[in-house]
Each structure stands twice: as structure tokens, then as C-alpha cells.
Design an enzyme around this catalytic site. Structure first.
Site, PDB file in Angstrom:
ATOM      1  N   GLU A  42       0.840  -1.207   0.000  1.00  0.00           N
ATOM      2  CA  GLU A  42       0.000   0.000   0.000  1.00  0.00           C
ATOM      3  C   GLU A  42       0.870   1.249   0.000  1.00  0.00           C
ATOM      4  O   GLU A  42       1.841   1.334   0.758  1.00  0.00           O
ATOM      5  CB  GLU A  42      -0.896  -0.030   1.246  1.00  0.00           C
ATOM      6  CG  GLU A  42      -2.313   0.372   0.994  1.00  0.00           C
ATOM      7  CD  GLU A  42      -3.047  -0.517   0.007  1.00  0.00           C
ATOM      8  OE1 GLU A  42      -3.141  -0.157  -1.188  1.00  0.00           O
ATOM      9  OE2 GLU A  42      -3.531  -1.579   0.426  1.00  0.00           O
ATOM     10  N   HIS A  43       0.514   2.187  -0.859  1.00  0.00           N
ATOM     11  CA  HIS A  43       1.273   3.426  -1.051  1.00  0.00           C
ATOM     12  C   HIS A  43       2.700   3.130  -1.512  1.00  0.00           C
ATOM     13  O   HIS A  43       3.637   3.855  -1.189  1.00  0.00           O
ATOM     14  CB  HIS A  43       1.245   4.293   0.222  1.00  0.00           C
ATOM     15  CG  HIS A  43      -0.119   4.839   0.509  1.00  0.00           C
ATOM     16  ND1 HIS A  43      -0.628   5.943  -0.126  1.00  0.00           N
ATOM     17  CD2 HIS A  43      -1.107   4.378   1.334  1.00  0.00           C
ATOM     18  CE1 HIS A  43      -1.864   6.159   0.314  1.00  0.00           C
ATOM     19  NE2 HIS A  43      -2.178   5.222   1.179  1.00  0.00           N
ATOM     20  N   ASP A  45       2.975   2.031  -4.950  1.00  0.00           N
ATOM     21  CA  ASP A  45       2.964   2.117  -6.430  1.00  0.00           C
ATOM     22  C   ASP A  45       3.624   3.398  -6.938  1.00  0.00           C
ATOM     23  O   ASP A  45       4.449   3.356  -7.854  1.00  0.00           O
ATOM     24  CB  ASP A  45       1.559   1.901  -7.030  1.00  0.00           C
ATOM     25  CG  ASP A  45       0.466   2.836  -6.540  1.00  0.00           C
ATOM     26  OD1 ASP A  45       0.729   3.644  -5.609  1.00  0.00           O
ATOM     27  OD2 ASP A  45      -0.655   2.770  -7.088  1.00  0.00           O
ATOM     28  N   GLY A 133     -16.830   3.832  -4.912  1.00  0.00           N
ATOM     29  CA  GLY A 133     -16.324   4.606  -3.772  1.00  0.00           C
ATOM     30  C   GLY A 133     -15.892   3.776  -2.584  1.00  0.00           C
ATOM     31  O   GLY A 133     -15.711   4.298  -1.491  1.00  0.00           O
ATOM     32  N   GLY A 135     -13.139   1.756  -2.693  1.00  0.00           N
ATOM     33  CA  GLY A 135     -11.715   1.420  -2.807  1.00  0.00           C
ATOM     34  C   GLY A 135     -11.522   0.072  -3.482  1.00  0.00           C
ATOM     35  O   GLY A 135     -10.493  -0.568  -3.327  1.00  0.00           O
ATOM     36  N   SER A 137     -11.957  -0.225  -6.798  1.00  0.00           N
ATOM     37  CA  SER A 137     -11.606   0.089  -8.180  1.00  0.00           C
ATOM     38  C   SER A 137     -12.737  -0.039  -9.185  1.00  0.00           C
ATOM     39  O   SER A 137     -12.574  -0.633 -10.249  1.00  0.00           O
ATOM     40  CB  SER A 137     -10.442  -0.792  -8.617  1.00  0.00           C
ATOM     41  OG  SER A 137      -9.395   0.024  -8.967  1.00  0.00           O
ATOM     42  N   SER A 138     -13.866   0.560  -8.837  1.00  0.00           N
ATOM     43  CA  SER A 138     -14.964   0.548  -9.810  1.00  0.00           C
ATOM     44  C   SER A 138     -14.562   1.342 -11.048  1.00  0.00           C
ATOM     45  O   SER A 138     -15.003   1.030 -12.156  1.00  0.00           O
ATOM     46  CB  SER A 138     -16.230   1.121  -9.186  1.00  0.00           C
ATOM     47  OG  SER A 138     -16.005   2.442  -8.748  1.00  0.00           O
ATOM     48  N   ASP A 184      -4.455  -0.590 -10.601  1.00  0.00           N
ATOM     49  CA  ASP A 184      -5.859  -0.969 -10.787  1.00  0.00           C
ATOM     50  C   ASP A 184      -6.144  -1.480 -12.198  1.00  0.00           C
ATOM     51  O   ASP A 184      -6.813  -2.493 -12.395  1.00  0.00           O
ATOM     52  CB  ASP A 184      -6.769   0.225 -10.485  1.00  0.00           C
ATOM     53  CG  ASP A 184      -6.555   0.766  -9.086  1.00  0.00           C
ATOM     54  OD1 ASP A 184      -5.806   0.140  -8.322  1.00  0.00           O
ATOM     55  OD2 ASP A 184      -7.136   1.817  -8.771  1.00  0.00           O
ATOM     56  N   TYR A 235      -3.601  12.293   0.511  1.00  0.00           N
ATOM     57  CA  TYR A 235      -2.883  11.424  -0.438  1.00  0.00           C
ATOM     58  C   TYR A 235      -1.711  12.191  -1.056  1.00  0.00           C
ATOM     59  O   TYR A 235      -0.582  11.688  -1.104  1.00  0.00           O
ATOM     60  CB  TYR A 235      -3.873  10.962  -1.519  1.00  0.00           C
ATOM     61  CG  TYR A 235      -3.346   9.913  -2.462  1.00  0.00           C
ATOM     62  CD1 TYR A 235      -3.416   8.558  -2.144  1.00  0.00           C
ATOM     63  CD2 TYR A 235      -2.790  10.260  -3.687  1.00  0.00           C
ATOM     64  CE1 TYR A 235      -2.953   7.592  -3.021  1.00  0.00           C
ATOM     65  CE2 TYR A 235      -2.321   9.301  -4.571  1.00  0.00           C
ATOM     66  CZ  TYR A 235      -2.410   7.972  -4.232  1.00  0.00           C
ATOM     67  OH  TYR A 235      -1.948   7.020  -5.105  1.00  0.00           O
TER      68      TYR A 235
HETATM   69  P1  NG1 Z   1      -7.636   3.397  -3.815  1.00  0.00           P
HETATM   70  O1  NG1 Z   1      -7.854   4.070  -2.532  1.00  0.00           O
HETATM   71  O2  NG1 Z   1      -7.891   1.908  -3.731  1.00  0.00           O
HETATM   72  O3  NG1 Z   1      -8.321   4.054  -4.976  1.00  0.00           O
HETATM   73  C1  NG1 Z   1      -5.248   4.629  -4.101  1.00  0.00           C
HETATM   74  C2  NG1 Z   1      -4.545   4.831  -5.438  1.00  0.00           C
HETATM   75  C3  NG1 Z   1      -3.585   3.657  -5.751  1.00  0.00           C
HETATM   76  C4  NG1 Z   1      -2.622   3.442  -4.584  1.00  0.00           C
HETATM   77  C5  NG1 Z   1      -3.440   3.302  -3.283  1.00  0.00           C
HETATM   78  C6  NG1 Z   1      -2.567   3.176  -2.054  1.00  0.00           C
HETATM   79  C7  NG1 Z   1      -5.994   6.015  -7.007  1.00  0.00           C
HETATM   80  C8  NG1 Z   1      -7.063   5.873  -8.045  1.00  0.00           C
HETATM   81  N1  NG1 Z   1      -5.554   4.870  -6.506  1.00  0.00           N
HETATM   82  O4  NG1 Z   1      -6.045   3.468  -4.176  1.00  0.00           O
HETATM   83  O5  NG1 Z   1      -2.883   3.922  -6.949  1.00  0.00           O
HETATM   84  O6  NG1 Z   1      -1.670   4.472  -4.478  1.00  0.00           O
HETATM   85  O7  NG1 Z   1      -4.287   4.440  -3.075  1.00  0.00           O
HETATM   86  O8  NG1 Z   1      -1.813   2.009  -2.112  1.00  0.00           O
HETATM   87  O9  NG1 Z   1      -5.571   7.113  -6.662  1.00  0.00           O
HETATM   88 MG    MG Z   2     -10.747   4.750  -8.631  1.00  0.00          MG
END
Ligand code: NG1
Ligand code: MG
Length: 393
Positions: A42-43, A45, A133, A135, A137-138, A184, A235
Site C-alpha cells: 500500500e502506497h 505504487d 467509492g 476502494g 476500483s470501480s 488498478d 494522499y
Molecule cells: P484506492 O484508494 O484503492 O483508490 C489509491 C490509489 C492507488 C494506490 C493506493 C494506495 C488512485 C485511483 N488509486 O487506491 O494507486 O496508491 O491508493 O496504495 O488514486
Molecule cells: Mg478509482
């Protein structure tokens, strides 16, 4: 019990029926792409590290057909909060397509604009079982499903699936205005049944990791249903800290840093905050690699321990957890048969993912429901396949 999801066939049938009702005639092309859950990494990428997601049984299906006219019309059967669930637009060529309202249409327009060739105008219906929404990845599911649909519609596809994932990522950057990483779209395009995908976010090399002996275990996703608070500014703050730490160390990214570098940061007078952020990233990249090895060996005990360490690091060093996510994770860990539990995605709300013995699923759900002040939703995440065309018959 966890919510049981309709299978792809019944989602497809719903889309085909709605197409016939709304546009007349039969849809000629149908495709789907899944949502995803990140198991660990997580965090990492945007620090050129590793991630280990798997594709979910929740999918977005798109069914439609081209026509001789000029207007592309798309209808979504899902409720779209604050917007119409139907849109149409006219575009002579890919280059003319511009983002606009409704916002959800931008994912589709962005894919058409970034496709490898111009596509004929079409009518289509979209149905999704990926919760928006949460998390999961819709957005990537919608992009990758659309791109796969366009491949069949046009009879053309890029040479490599990597190009498809990158085109979808570009659609999200340029049309939805979300500067997302590549995880994603990669997992939605390349997921394989029974496997997690180890993705090196530096050179985009992937490795399918078969989940040996998974039959006795399950990954349980819990949606906190808590709103994502301050997520985009927080973020960006985390990302900037990482870039600053790498710069202080004279490295291209934190991917190139190790624990000695974390000590070096302190001696170079980096703030406590920067040291903590960097320490999460360096340890998380190593945990992700270790987790891939554990999964490949069927060592779920070790995998669960690494998930726990990941959450604790996200909570204490990266500071992206929330009281809701911490409460779900603590409750899960109290249940006999739970091997590990952590937040998944960016944090500040959204979902947790828990690895547990299959026979502990019901007990874990009961316990988390009893301990959590809100109303969580539960899904069993079976490692599923990536995007593909489906027959309309
Ligand atoms: P989520 O919160 O699942 O959308 C976001 C980032 C990922 C990654 C994660 C943390 C977007 C669309 N996705 O994911 O690329 O950095 O946080 O691991 O911003
Ligand atoms: Mg997204």
C-alpha cells in the site's frame, strides 16, 4: 453471511435485456472487467515499488452494438449519485472527444479517445456489481470493460495487455482528472483465476502468484461504509513526503532506499514525519515481496502476519488509517481463525481485507458487526479472472 454476488452470466443477462428494451434489437458485443482488492503493498505504487492485488468476482459488464449513425449513447443501470444515468455524444474522431458531464461518462469517453483507432458510434448498457467509492476500483473496472468492449467492436486490439492498461490509466488521468497509479488497470486487465498479481510498478513486469491451498482459507473484504475524509489532500501530502525523502537521499525513488537510508534521513535532519513516511514505504516494499513468496508456498500464517504488519505501519508510520478501519481490524484479529487483517486502498475510510480460515468466516462477520459502531458490508473475495469478451448468446 457475506453478501452473495450475482455471477457474470446473470449480470450479462440483465445488460442484454436492458439493451433490447432501451435500444431495440440485440446487443452484438459484450465484455466485462473486474474490480480488485490489494492484498498488500500500500502506497508503494507511486514509489516504484511492488503491489500484490487480486481481481474480484465483482464485475462491470458492458453490452452494445455499433450503428450507422453519429451518436454514441450509453445507459448505466446503476444509480449514479447526483447525475443522470444516461448520456450521448457525437465525435467524428478520437481527437475531438472532450471530458464533460456527467462525470462517470468521462471514463468511457477517455477510453474511446485513447483507443488504438477510431471506433464507430454505438449504443450500450452498463451494469456493475463493483461498489463505487469503496476502494475496490470501480473506475478501473469501467475503463477496462469499456476498452475490452471496443476491442471486440472494432476487431482491433493492442499487441500487449500492458498497452491496454496504460491506455485506461491515461483515460483516468486525462478525462477523470485522477492521477492514479497503474495497479488498478493492470489487475483488472490481467487478473487470473486462482492467482494474485505481483506487479513491479517500476518496470511494469508482472508475475502471477497461484494461491496454493487457498481452499481452506478466504479473503474477507469489509466495507467500513465510512466516508473518505480529506483523502485527496492527504494522499498528495503523503506522496510529496516520499518524493522529498527520495530527493534528500539522492535516489530516484524510495524503491532504491533501504533501512540504512532511513537512519541516514534522521542524521540529515529530515523531519520525524518524513522519516516515518519513508520507513513505511521501505518496509512495505519488502513485506510485499515476502508476502508473494509466502503465498506461493501456501504459507498463509506468514502471509497473515505480513498483512498485520502492513496495517500497523499504515496506521503508525503512514498515518492513513481511521478509527473505523482500526476498529474493524482489531475486531477481526480477535477472532480465532483470523490470520491477518489490514486496511486496503489509500486509507481514511473504504475497506479492510482479512485473511482467515473458511470455517471462521461467519464468526468473524458476527464479531466485526457487534464491535463496529457503523454498518459494514462484507464480501468474500475469490481470486478471479481479468477482463474479457463474453458471448452474447
Ligand atoms: P484506492 O484508494 O484503492 O483508490 C489509491 C490509489 C492507488 C494506490 C493506493 C494506495 C488512485 C485511483 N488509486 O487506491 O494507486 O496508491 O491508493 O496504495 O488514486
Ligand atoms: Mg478509482
Amino acid at each position: 453471511m457475506a453478501a452473495s454476488l450475482p455471477d457474470v452470466d446473470s449480470v450479462k443477462a440483465k445488460a442484454l435485456r436492458a439493451f433490447a428494451e432501451n435500444f431495440g434489437g440485440q446487443a452484438a458485443v459484450c465484455a466485462y472487467a473486474p474490480g480488485r482488492v490489494n492484498l498488500i503493498g500500500e502506497h508503494t505504487d507511486y514509489n516504484e515499488g511492488f503491489v500484490l492485488p487480486m481481481a474480484l468476482p465483482m464485475v462491470t459488464v458492458i453490452a452494445g452494438r455499433s450503428h450507422g449513425g453519429k451518436k454514441t449513447r450509453v445507459l448505466s443501470l446503476n444509480d449514479v449519485v447526483g447525475a443522470t444515468n444516461e448520456f450521448e455524444f457525437e465525435a467524428g474522431s478520437r481527437a475531438d472527444i472532450k471530458p464533460g458531464e456527467p462525470k462517470w461518462a468521462n471514463y468511457i469517453k477517455g477510453c474511446i479517445a485513447n483507443f488504438i483507432c477510431d471506433v464507430p458510434a454505438f449504443n450500450a448498457v452498463i451494469v456493475s456489481t463493483v461498489p463505487a467509492g469503496a476502494g475496490l476500483s470501480s473506475s478501473a473496472a469501467l475503463e477496462v470493460a469499456t476498452y475490452t468492449f471496443l476491442e471486440t467492436l472494432s476487431g482491433k486490439k493492442p499487441e500487449k495487455p500492458e498497452q491496454k492498461a496504460l491506455a485506461c490509466q491515461k483515460a483516468e488521468h486525462d478525462f477523470a482528472g485522477v492521477p492514479c497509479g497503474i495497479m488498478d488497470q493492470f489487475i483488472s486487465a490481467m487478473g487470473k483465476e486462482g492467482c494474485a498479481l505481483l506487479l513491479d510498478c517500476r518496470d511494469l513486469v508482472t508475475k502471477q502468484i497461484p494461491m496454493l491451498h487457498i481452499d481452506n482459507y478466504a479473503f474477507l473484504i469489509t466495507n467500513s461504509n465510512a466516508p473518505h475524509k480529506l483523502s485527496s489532500s492527504a494522499y498528495c501530502e503523503r506522496r510529496d513526503c516520499c518524493y522529498e525523502a527520495a530527493k534528500m537521499l539522492g535516489k530516484k525513488s524510495l524503491r532504491d532506499a533501504n533501512m540504512n537510508d532511513i537512519l541516514a534521513l534522521t542524521s540529515r535532519n529530515a523531519s520525524d514525519r518524513i522519516v516515518k513516511r519513508a520507513r513505511h514505504v521501505v518496509t512495505e516494499i519488502q513485506r510485499t515481496l515476502n508476502a508473494a513468496v509466502a503465498l506461493e508456498k501456501g504459507d498463509f500464517q506468514q502471509f497473515g502476519r505480513l498483512m498485520n504488519e502492513s496495517h500497523d505501519s499504515l496506521r503508525d508510520d503512514y498515518e492513513v488509517s481511521s478509527k473505523e478501519l482500526d476498529s474493524l481490524v482489531s475486531a477481526a484479529r480477535e477472532v480465532d481463525g483470523v490470520l491477518g487483517s489490514r486496511l486496503t486502498g489509500a486509507g481514511f475510510g473504504g475497506c479492510t481485507v482479512t485473511l482467515l480460515r473458511k470455517d471462521a468466516v461467519d464468526k468473524a462477520i458476527q464479531h466485526m458487526k457487534a464491535k463496529y459502531p457503523g454498518t459494514p458490508a462484507f464480501y468474500i473475495a475469490t481470486p478471479s479472472g481479468g477482463a474479457r469478451e463474453i458471448s452474447v448468446n
